[in-house]
Every structure is written in C-alpha cells, then in structure tokens.
Design a protein around this motif. Structure first.
Motif, short mmCIF file in Angstrom:
data_model
loop_
_atom_site.label_atom_id
_atom_site.label_comp_id
_atom_site.label_asym_id
_atom_site.label_seq_id
_atom_site.Cartn_x
_atom_site.Cartn_y
_atom_site.Cartn_z
N GLN A 298 0.83 -1.21 0.00
CA GLN A 298 0.00 0.00 0.00
C GLN A 298 0.87 1.27 0.00
O GLN A 298 0.40 2.35 -0.37
CB GLN A 298 -0.95 0.03 1.20
N ASP B 20 -0.23 -1.25 -6.46
CA ASP B 20 -1.11 -0.59 -5.51
C ASP B 20 -0.51 0.75 -5.09
O ASP B 20 -0.82 1.76 -5.69
CB ASP B 20 -1.43 -1.47 -4.30
N ARG C 119 -1.11 2.94 -2.82
CA ARG C 119 -2.20 3.93 -2.73
C ARG C 119 -1.93 5.02 -1.70
O ARG C 119 -2.69 5.98 -1.61
CB ARG C 119 -3.52 3.22 -2.40
N ASP C 120 -0.86 4.87 -0.92
CA ASP C 120 -0.55 5.82 0.15
C ASP C 120 0.87 6.32 -0.05
O ASP C 120 1.83 5.78 0.51
CB ASP C 120 -0.73 5.15 1.51
N LYS D 76 5.75 10.75 -4.82
CA LYS D 76 5.06 10.99 -6.09
C LYS D 76 5.97 11.74 -7.06
O LYS D 76 6.04 11.39 -8.25
CB LYS D 76 3.78 11.79 -5.85
N ARG E 61 4.09 1.45 -12.83
CA ARG E 61 3.04 1.64 -11.85
C ARG E 61 1.77 0.91 -12.31
O ARG E 61 1.36 1.02 -13.47
CB ARG E 61 2.70 3.12 -11.68
N GLN F 221 -2.13 -1.20 -10.70
CA GLN F 221 -3.01 -1.64 -9.62
C GLN F 221 -3.17 -3.16 -9.70
O GLN F 221 -2.84 -3.78 -10.72
CB GLN F 221 -4.37 -0.95 -9.72
N ASP G 53 -7.12 -4.75 1.68
CA ASP G 53 -8.18 -3.87 2.15
C ASP G 53 -8.40 -4.12 3.64
O ASP G 53 -8.76 -5.23 4.04
CB ASP G 53 -9.47 -4.17 1.37
N GLY H 179 -8.99 0.90 1.00
CA GLY H 179 -8.70 0.49 -0.36
C GLY H 179 -7.90 -0.80 -0.38
O GLY H 179 -7.74 -1.46 0.64
N GLY H 180 -7.40 -1.14 -1.55
CA GLY H 180 -6.58 -2.34 -1.68
C GLY H 180 -7.39 -3.56 -2.04
O GLY H 180 -8.63 -3.56 -1.98
#
Length: 278
Positions: A109, A159, A161-162, A168, A178, A180, A209, A222-223
């Motif tokens: 994550q 993923d 996501r954090d 970034k 990159r 998902q 998740d 998420g996840g």
C-alpha cells in the motif's frame, strides 16, 4: 517442491517486537502444515539475533539483510525455493541479493520510496524500495553479500495507494512500472521488455483492504481482497519466473481473531501450485 522458510523477526531493529512477532505467528498459525499437506518438503530457518548490542535501527536493519541474503543463497544452493517471512520491508534487499534476482514486483500500500533527504520521520522501512533500487543507503547496501541494485525500469510497483508527496515526485522521474492489482498481469510484458528474467516477489501484507483483513496499524482504505491478491500472485507465478518471495508487516496485535495466518497459508500454497505448473 523443496522450500526453505526463512524467519527474520525484526521490526525497526528490535527482535520479536511489533511486526517482528509476525513471522512466528504465521508459523504458529499452521503455515508449515498447510504447505506439507500440499506435498512440499519444508524447512524453517531463523536468522536469530543479529546486529550489535545497542540494536541501532540502521545497523541492525542491514545486518538482517546480510543474514537473510546468506540464508537465501544457501537455500538456492540446496535447490530449495526461498520464502522470507519478515517484519520490515527493507529485508527484501537481502532476499533480492540472495535470489540473484534482476527485477522486483513490489506489492504494497506504500511506495517505500523515501530517502534520507525526503523522509519526514527518518523511518528506515519507508526507504526499503528506494534502497533496493539503489537510490539511497548505497554504502550500507553494498555490505549485503551479492547485492546488486535493481534497475528501476525492472520494478513493478503494485497498488501504492498511500504515497508521500516526495515519493510521487520521485516516481515522476523514474521508469518504474506503476499499476493496480486488477491490471498488474497486463504489465508483466513491460517488465520482461525491460530485461526481467527472474523476479523477486515482495508482498507487504498491509496491501490488503483493511475492512477485509487487518494486518497492522498503518493500513489505509482500499486495496485488494485476499482472493484478489491470491489470484494476482498465482497469475504472476504463471507469467514470469519468480526467484523468491518476501512477506512483511504483519503485526499479530492487530489480528485478534488470527485471520491472517490462514490467508497467508492459502496464498502461498496456491502461488506454489501455480509456479509448479509452468
């Protein structure tokens, strides 16, 4: 299949603390029995206590990497597939060295792409992938037997996501792939086109998740579900040679019902079955 499960029960330089309790909890939860029932020859190796008496995080973190690299290489010499259960993601740098992997699939994550210059908290594990890609801690990484930094073009980040703002910005400058979980298998061709021949698979269990599987205190919404992650790793096993696996970041203090170890057992069992079919 002949397997060696290598335990590296450390969290931020501390032995059997926090995430460092995860490897033993997964073993106690029946992992060896699960894999043996599936016909595998399983040996468990623990790296034991490493580092210096002061248990300094950086020194001990890289001592763990060195010990893991040695254990993984010995497993490969004995024609055993290495699975590393560890507290911290940094340990993947040692596993990659022992595997002699030329690429990495990093499922997490978090990006773990901070460096000492960008880390707001100085959290070494938040620099784990950056270290593995040769972006920081180069003198320390050079002490890991057999370590060769992975070219960022041969890294698939799944993923994540954090991400911190600096992560970034860094990713905007790197050829990291990159993706998902739902689309990761479609990106394997790009990994191979970049020259990947045998990959290391790194699974930070907090990619799940947290509404479906809580593995530690850092999880964000998420996840993937456990089923989605299991299908992904099985697909990866059929799509590209995997030299070894690390699983990290399980803190049993946040898993009161003991739900994580059976999920890990099924995930690894199905992954190995898929790998045997290629």
């Amino acid at each position: 299949m002949k397997l060696t499960i290598i335990l590296a029960p450390y969290d931020s330089g501390l032995y059997h603390s926090g995430f460092g309790q995860g490897p033993d909890a997964i073993i106690a939860g029946g992992l060896v029995d699960e894999l043996a029932l599936r016909g595998h020859d399983v040996v468990v190796e623990d790296i034991g206590e490493v580092g210096d008496a002061q248990r300094r995080e950086i020194a001990t973190g890289f001592a763990v990497c060195r010990a893991v690299a040695t254990k993984v290489e010995l497993a490969r010499d004995d024609e055993r597939f290495p699975i590393v259960l560890t507290g911290n993601c940094l340990t993947a740098a040692g596993a990659v060295a022992g595997d002699a992997a030329d690429s990495i699939i990093w499922i997490d994550q978090h990006g773990d792409l901070n460096t000492p210059e960008t880390s707001a908290y100085g959290f070494l594990d938040g620099m784990a992938l950056a270290t593995t890609l040769g972006l920081c801690w180069r003198p320390m990484a050079a002490t890991i037997p057999g370590f060769q930094a992975i070219d960022p073009s041969r890294c698939m980040l799944v993923d994540a996501r954090d991400l911190d703002p600096d992560e970034k910005r860094l990713l905007d400058t790197l050829p990291v792939i990159r993706t998902q979980c739902a689309d990761a298998l479609d990106s394997v061709g790009r990994l191979k086109a970049a020259g990947a021949v045998q990959a290391h698979l790194h699974l930070d269990l907090d990619v799940h998740d947290p509404h479906l599987l809580q593995v530690n205190r850092y999880t964000q919404p998420g996840g993937p579900s456990p089923d989605q992650l299991r299908r992904l790793v099985c697909g990866l096993a059929r799509s590209i040679p995997i030299a070894g696996v690390t699983l990290s970041a399980y803190d049993p203090a946040f898993d009161a019902k003991g739900e994580v170890p059976p999920v890990v057992g099924q995930l690894l069992g199905d992954f190995l079955a898929a790998r045997e079919r290629i």
